[in-house]
Motif scaffolding. Structure first.
Motif, PDB file in Angstrom:
ATOM      1  N   THR A   1      -4.513  -5.752   1.849  1.00  0.00           N
ATOM      2  CA  THR A   1      -4.039  -6.464   0.515  1.00  0.00           C
ATOM      3  C   THR A   1      -4.733  -6.559  -0.665  1.00  0.00           C
ATOM      4  O   THR A   1      -4.433  -6.097  -1.698  1.00  0.00           O
ATOM      5  CB  THR A   1      -3.112  -7.578   1.045  1.00  0.00           C
ATOM      6  OG1 THR A   1      -2.358  -7.493   2.048  1.00  0.00           O
ATOM      7  CG2 THR A   1      -2.471  -8.076  -0.167  1.00  0.00           C
ATOM      8  N   HIS A   2      -5.856  -7.022  -0.318  1.00  0.00           N
ATOM      9  CA  HIS A   2      -6.942  -7.265  -1.571  1.00  0.00           C
ATOM     10  C   HIS A   2      -7.429  -5.909  -2.049  1.00  0.00           C
ATOM     11  O   HIS A   2      -7.343  -5.789  -3.319  1.00  0.00           O
ATOM     12  CB  HIS A   2      -8.073  -7.741  -0.759  1.00  0.00           C
ATOM     13  CG  HIS A   2      -9.219  -8.134  -1.983  1.00  0.00           C
ATOM     14  ND1 HIS A   2      -9.147  -9.151  -3.039  1.00  0.00           N
ATOM     15  CD2 HIS A   2     -10.481  -7.585  -2.353  1.00  0.00           C
ATOM     16  CE1 HIS A   2     -10.077  -9.154  -3.916  1.00  0.00           C
ATOM     17  NE2 HIS A   2     -10.760  -7.984  -3.289  1.00  0.00           N
ATOM     18  N   LYS A   3      -7.620  -5.082  -1.050  1.00  0.00           N
ATOM     19  CA  LYS A   3      -7.722  -3.705  -1.636  1.00  0.00           C
ATOM     20  C   LYS A   3      -6.719  -3.024  -2.565  1.00  0.00           C
ATOM     21  O   LYS A   3      -6.910  -2.385  -3.690  1.00  0.00           O
ATOM     22  CB  LYS A   3      -8.122  -2.684  -0.348  1.00  0.00           C
ATOM     23  CG  LYS A   3      -8.762  -1.320  -0.864  1.00  0.00           C
ATOM     24  CD  LYS A   3      -9.188  -0.772   0.369  1.00  0.00           C
ATOM     25  CE  LYS A   3      -9.900   0.775  -0.068  1.00  0.00           C
ATOM     26  NZ  LYS A   3      -9.193   1.885  -0.366  1.00  0.00           N
TER      27      LYS A   3
ATOM     28  N   GLU B   1      -6.898  -1.966  -6.504  1.00  0.00           N
ATOM     29  CA  GLU B   1      -6.772  -0.357  -6.644  1.00  0.00           C
ATOM     30  C   GLU B   1      -5.471  -0.123  -7.338  1.00  0.00           C
ATOM     31  O   GLU B   1      -5.341   1.089  -8.014  1.00  0.00           O
ATOM     32  CB  GLU B   1      -7.117   0.480  -5.672  1.00  0.00           C
ATOM     33  CG  GLU B   1      -8.696   0.334  -5.058  1.00  0.00           C
ATOM     34  CD  GLU B   1      -8.811   1.386  -3.897  1.00  0.00           C
ATOM     35  OE1 GLU B   1      -7.824   2.206  -3.537  1.00  0.00           O
ATOM     36  OE2 GLU B   1      -9.985   1.179  -3.180  1.00  0.00           O
ATOM     37  N   ALA B   2      -4.289  -0.819  -7.115  1.00  0.00           N
ATOM     38  CA  ALA B   2      -3.096  -0.496  -7.542  1.00  0.00           C
ATOM     39  C   ALA B   2      -2.903  -0.067  -8.958  1.00  0.00           C
ATOM     40  O   ALA B   2      -2.353   0.793  -9.402  1.00  0.00           O
ATOM     41  CB  ALA B   2      -1.894  -1.544  -6.950  1.00  0.00           C
TER      42      ALA B   2
ATOM     43  N   MET C   1       1.812   0.119  -0.575  1.00  0.00           N
ATOM     44  CA  MET C   1       2.113   1.055  -1.582  1.00  0.00           C
ATOM     45  C   MET C   1       3.341   0.849  -2.564  1.00  0.00           C
ATOM     46  O   MET C   1       3.353   0.734  -3.718  1.00  0.00           O
ATOM     47  CB  MET C   1       2.037   2.410  -1.385  1.00  0.00           C
ATOM     48  CG  MET C   1       0.684   2.960  -0.767  1.00  0.00           C
ATOM     49  SD  MET C   1       1.225   4.525   0.136  1.00  0.00           S
ATOM     50  CE  MET C   1       1.943   5.538  -1.070  1.00  0.00           C
ATOM     51  N   ASP C   2       4.285   0.434  -1.760  1.00  0.00           N
ATOM     52  CA  ASP C   2       5.751   0.086  -2.419  1.00  0.00           C
ATOM     53  C   ASP C   2       5.512  -1.251  -3.278  1.00  0.00           C
ATOM     54  O   ASP C   2       5.963  -1.332  -4.502  1.00  0.00           O
ATOM     55  CB  ASP C   2       6.889   0.018  -1.668  1.00  0.00           C
ATOM     56  CG  ASP C   2       8.030  -0.186  -2.279  1.00  0.00           C
ATOM     57  OD1 ASP C   2       8.633   0.876  -2.706  1.00  0.00           O
ATOM     58  OD2 ASP C   2       8.609  -1.018  -2.241  1.00  0.00           O
ATOM     59  N   LYS C   3       4.850  -2.272  -2.515  1.00  0.00           N
ATOM     60  CA  LYS C   3       4.822  -3.498  -3.088  1.00  0.00           C
ATOM     61  C   LYS C   3       3.929  -3.723  -4.593  1.00  0.00           C
ATOM     62  O   LYS C   3       4.592  -4.368  -5.236  1.00  0.00           O
ATOM     63  CB  LYS C   3       4.141  -4.402  -1.944  1.00  0.00           C
ATOM     64  CG  LYS C   3       3.975  -6.044  -2.469  1.00  0.00           C
ATOM     65  CD  LYS C   3       3.578  -6.836  -1.450  1.00  0.00           C
ATOM     66  CE  LYS C   3       3.716  -8.343  -1.884  1.00  0.00           C
ATOM     67  NZ  LYS C   3       2.996  -9.106  -0.648  1.00  0.00           N
TER      68      LYS C   3
END
Length: 742
Positions: free
Chosen positions: A622-624, A628-629, A663-665
Motif C-alpha cells: 500500500t505504501h508503495k 508511485e500512483a 491499482m483501482d484504489k
C-alpha cells in the motif's frame, strides 16, 4: 587560406592555428632537442595560408607532416607521425576489443544488453557486430553537435540507436481484424483472409513476427479477444456442417443458435438438437484451445531479427463479454497455465488483462469468473499483467458497454509498459499506433552536477535549470530523428505501412511515410528518480514526504515541458517511465567514475527504474502504491506498478487480486505482481523456495528460475547484465498490511 575544418563526424568548425601549434609542441617535447615554439608557429602560419578554404582534419595533418619533414626537425616529424598512428590505433582498439568479446561469447554488458536476445548464436553475434559498428556512425553523422555532446556527457541515452539509420519505428498495436478479414502482403508472400480459428491464430503470429523485422521495438495486439471471437463462431458452424455431412441432413437451423457459453460438457445429458449443438461446442472448444496452444508455442519459438530473438510480443484482452470472446479468453488462460513444452512458463506473449467496471470488477459482472481465473494464472505463470481501464487517464468518452466495437476506445499496453492513447493528430485510440522513438534523461547525473551548491534550495534551483536545458535538447533530438524517419518510403515496411499503421492504406509504395507517422508518439524517458532525490535532499520519495513532493514537481515539469514541445514541434510528445535494462547500469558507471561512490546514489551497480521506490526499500504494498500512483497520470507514455510478494503465490491468487484492487484504489494504470517460481527442467517439479539449487524430487541441479527483468520475463538470468543482476539480488518483498487487504 584555411577558414573552416571538416571534423571526422562531418561537422564544420572554424580553423585555428593554435591546435596545430599544440600538436607540434607535443611531438617536440617527446624528442631530445625539446621544444621550438618559433618553428611551430611558423609551420602553423604557413599551413594556414597554403591550405584550401575548407579542409579535413586528415588533410591538415598531412600538411603538418610535410612541413615538418621539410624542416630541420625531422625528429619531430617522426614523433608526430608515430603519434598520429597511435591515435588511429586507439580509435580502432575499442571496436576491436568489443568484437573479440562478442566472438568469445563473453557475458558482459555489451552481449547482455538485451536479455531477450541470445547474443551467443551466430545470428546474435552478427546483430551485435552490426549494432556496435552502427552506433559510432550515428554519433558521427546523424546527431547534431549539441545532442552528441549531451550523449557524450551522460545526460541522455538514445534508445535503439543502432536502428537509427534504418529509419524504423519503435512499436505498434496491431489492428489484427484488418489482416484477418482482408489478408495481407508481407513483401515476400501473400496471405488470404482467415476462415477458422486455427488460421486466425497463425496469422496473428505471422503479423507480429513480420512486423518485428520491420521495427526496432515490440509488437502488440490490443484486443485479442475481440479480434479472434468471430472465428470461434465460424469454427462452430464448421462443426455443424461436419455433422450435416455425417448425417446427410440440413442443420442450418443450428448455425445461429444461441450459445450462452462455450463450455465442454459430457454428451450423455443432452438429446436431439441440444446434443448436436453440444457436440459442436465441445469440438469448437477443443479447436480453440489447440489454436491458443499453437499461438503461445509459436510466440515462444518463432524467431525474428535475423533469427536470434523471439518476437517481443504482447496481447491485451478481457473485455469481450460475448460467448465467443469469453471462449478465447478462457482458453488462452488455460493454455498459459498449462505451460509450454515440458510445463515451462511461457515467456511470450506478455499478456495483459484489461480490467473494467461493469465487465469484470464485481462478482456480478459478466467476466468476473474469467478475471478470477486470470489472477490464478498470474499467481502461477506471472501473466497476465493488469491494465486498469477505469483509471481517469485511461477512460474514453466514447466507450459504451453495448458497443460491439468498444475495444476501439480502450487503452492497450505494450507489455513492458509503453502506452499510446491520446492523439493530437487523429482519433484517440491505441490501435494502429505506437511509439516512434524515445530517449531517456539521466536524472541522478543532473542532480550530482549540483552537489556543490551552498544550500539545498540552491541545489534544487540549479537542478531545474539543468533539467530544462537537457529536456530542450532531448526534444530537439527526438524531432531530428522524426525528421529523418519521415523520409523512409512505405515500401521499406511492407506490412507495417500497408496494413498496420493508422492511415497507411492511403500510401503508395514509393510515398514517404511522413503523412502518417505523426500519429505515433515521441517518448521522453527518465531513470533514477530515487537516486536523484537522494542527491538533492538526502532521501528518496519512498522514505520522505518532502522528497516525494520534489519528485512529483520534477516529473510534472517533464510532463509540462513535453506538452509545450508538442505544441512547438507539432508532435505527440509524452513522458515515459523508462524500462531500463542495460541503461540501469551504464549511467551509474558513468556517474560513479565522475563523482565517486556516493551513498544512496552511485554506491550500487544500477539506478532505480524510472519513478519506482528502490527495490531494496522495505515497505508495504500500500505504501508503495501511494508513492508511485501519482506518477502514472504524469507518465502517459508508459508506466508500471510492481509488487514483490513472498511465498508460493499459486496458493494465494487472492494476493494478486488485492494488488489489482490497489491499482483501482489509487488510480494507477498498469501493474503486475512479482513472485518466485522454480522449475526442475528434468521432472517438471515446481516450487517457490529461495535459493533452490537441487530438485527435491529427482535430485537434478538443472533448475529454471523465472524472473521479471523490466516488464517481461526471462527464463534464465545468464543473459542478464551486471546492473540488473545486482538489482535482482537487492529486491525485497513488500509486506502485507491491513491496508493492503482492507
Amino acid at each position: 587560406m584555411i577558414l573552416t575544418v571538416i571534423k571526422r563526424d562531418g561537422r564544420k568548425v572554424g580553423f585555428h592555428t593554435d591546435k596545430i601549434i599544440a600538436a607540434i609542441q607535443k611531438a617536440m617535447l617527446a624528442t631530445e632537442l625539446g621544444e621550438d615554439i618559433s618553428l611551430a608557429q611558423q609551420i602553423a602560419q604557413r599551413i594556414a595560408y597554403l591550405g584550401a578554404e575548407s579542409m579535413s582534419v586528415e588533410e591538415i595533418q598531412d600538411l603538418v607532416e610535410n612541413e615538418l619533414m621539410k624542416s630541420e626537425r625531422k625528429d619531430v616529424a617522426r614523433k608526430y607521425i608515430a603519434y598520429r598512428e597511435q591515435r588511429n590505433v586507439a580509435r580502432k582498439a575499442k571496436t576491436r576489443d568489443i568484437f573479440l568479446e562478442i566472438i568469445e561469447a563473453k557475458a558482459n554488458d555489451v552481449t547482455r544488453e538485451n536479455a531477450n536476445m541470445n547474443a551467443d548464436t551466430p545470428a546474435g553475434m552478427m546483430m551485435k557486430f552490426a549494432s556496435e559498428t552502427t552506433k559510432p556512425f550515428v554519433d558521427d553523422y546523424l546527431l547534431s553537435p549539441e545532442v552528441k555532446e549531451a550523449v557524450k556527457n551522460g545526460y541522455i541515452h538514445i534508445h535503439d540507436k543502432d536502428y537509427y539509420p534504418t529509419k524504423s519505428l519503435t512499436c505498434v498495436q496491431h489492428p489484427l481484424d484488418r489482416i484477418l478479414n482482408k489478408g495481407f502482403n508481407a513483401g515476400h508472400g501473400e496471405s488470404r483472409p482467415a476462415k477458422r480459428i486455427e488460421t486466425a491464430s497463425i496469422i496473428a503470429c505471422i503479423s507480429m513476427e513480420t512486423a518485428q523485422n520491420e521495427m526496432h521495438g515490440g509488437q502488440a495486439i490490443p484486443a485479442f479477444d475481440f479480434y479472434l471471437a468471430p472465428f470461434v463462431r465460424r469454427s462452430f458452424i464448421e462443426e455443424i456442417k461436419v455433422l450435416e455431412s455425417l448425417r446427410n441432413e440440413d442443420l442450418s437451423r443450428l448455425y445461429n443458435v444461441e450459445i450462452p457459453d462455450y463450455l465442454a460438457k459430457p454428451l450423455a445429458a443432452f438429446e436431439g438438437d441440444s446434443r448436436l449443438v453440444q457436440h459442436a461446442v465441445n469440438r469448437t472448444v477443443e479447436r480453440v484451445h489447440q489454436a491458443m496452444e499453437a499461438f503461445v508455442h509459436n510466440m515462444n519459438t518463432i524467431h525474428s531479427r535475423g533469427g536470434n530473438q523471439v518476437v517481443f510480443s504482447s496481447i491485451n484482452y478481457g473485455t469481450d463479454t460475448s460467448p465467443e470472446g469469453r471462449c478465447v479468453i478462457r482458453e488462452i488462460l488455460l493454455t498459459t497455465d498449462r505451460g509450454v513444452g515440458n510445463g515451462a512458463t511461457a515467456i511470450f506473449p506478455i499478456q495483459i488483462w484489461k480490467k473494467k467496471r461493469g465487465v469484470s470488477y464485481l462478482p456480478t459482472d459478466r467476466n468476473y469468473d474469467l478475471y478470477t481465473l486470470a489472477c490464478k494464472v498470474s499467481a502461477h505463470r506471472f501473466f497476465p499483467n493488469f491494465i486498469n481501464l477505469d483509471a481517469t487517464f485511461n477512460q474514453h468518452e466514447k466507450w459504451r458497454a453495448d458497443d460491439p466495437q468498444r475495444y476501439l476506445y480502450e487503452t492497450a499496453t505494450m507489455g513492458c509498459r509503453t502506452r499510446v492513447f491520446e492523439n493530437r493528430f487523429g482519433e484517440k485510440t491505441s490501435i494502429g499506433r505506437g511509439n516512434l522513438s524515445f530517449t531517456t534523461v539521466n536524472l541522478p547525473g543532473l542532480a550530482l552536477e549540483c552537489r556543490d551548491a551552498a544550500t539545498q534550495e540552491e541545489r534544487i534551483t540549479h537542478f531545474f535549470e539543468k533539467l530544462n536545458r537537457i529536456l530542450d535538447i532531448t526534444a530537439k533530438q527526438l524531432h531530428e530523428r522524426f525528421e529523418f524517419q519521415k523520409t523512409a518510403l512505405a515500401k521499406q515496411f511492407p506490412l507495417v505501412m500497408s496494413a498496420l499503421w493508422t492511415g497507411c492504406t492511403a500510401l503508395k509504395p514509393d510515398d514517404t511515410i511522413e503523412p502518417v507517422i505523426n500519429q505515433g508518439t515521441l517518448g521522453i524517458g527518465f531513470i533514477g528518480l530515487a537516486e536523484c532525490l537522494v542527491a538533492l535532499t538526502g532521501k528518496h520519495h519512498g522514505e520522505d514526504p518532502a522528497a516525494q513532493d520534489l519528485g512529483l514537481r520534477i516529473i510534472t515539469t517533464m510532463r509540462d515541458k513535453a506538452n509545450s514541445y508538442s505544441e512547438f514541434y507539432k508532435h505527440n510528445y509524452s513522458v515515459l517511465a523508462t524500462p531500463a535494462e542495460g541503461l540501469a547500469g551504464r549511467f551509474t558507471r558513468f556517474d560513479r567514475k565522475k563523482y565517486g561512490k556516493i551513498p544512496g546514489v552511485t554506491d550500487r551497480d544500477y539506478y532505480t527504474n524510472s519513478n519506482h521506490v528502490p527495490v531494496y526499500y522495505k515497505c508495504s504494498a500500500t505504501h508503495k502504491a501511494k508513492i508511485e500512483a501519482p506518477y502514472h497520470d504524469l507518465t502517459r507514455g508508459g508506466h508500471i506498478f510492481y509488487v514483490e510478494i513472498d511465498g508460493d503465490a499459486t496458493h494465494n491468487p487472492e494476493s494478486v487480486a488485492a494488488i489489482v484492487d490497489l491499482m483501482d484504489k489509487y488510480n494507477m494504470g498498469y501493474g503486475s505482481v512479482n513472485h518466485l517460481r522454480n522449475r526442475c527442467t528434468h521432472c517438471g517439479d515446481e516450487n517457490a523456495e529461495k535459493d533452490y539449487k537441487k530438485c527435491r524430487v529427482c535430485g537434478s541441479t538443472d533448475i529454471d528460475t523465472i524472473q521479471r527483468i523490466t516488464g517481461y520475463l526471462v527464463g534464465t538470468t545468464s543473459r542478464w547484465n551486471a546492473g540488473k543482476l545486482a538489482e535482482l539480488k537487492d529486491r525485497v518483498t513488500h509486506l502485507s498490511s491491513p491496508e493492503d487487504i482492507g
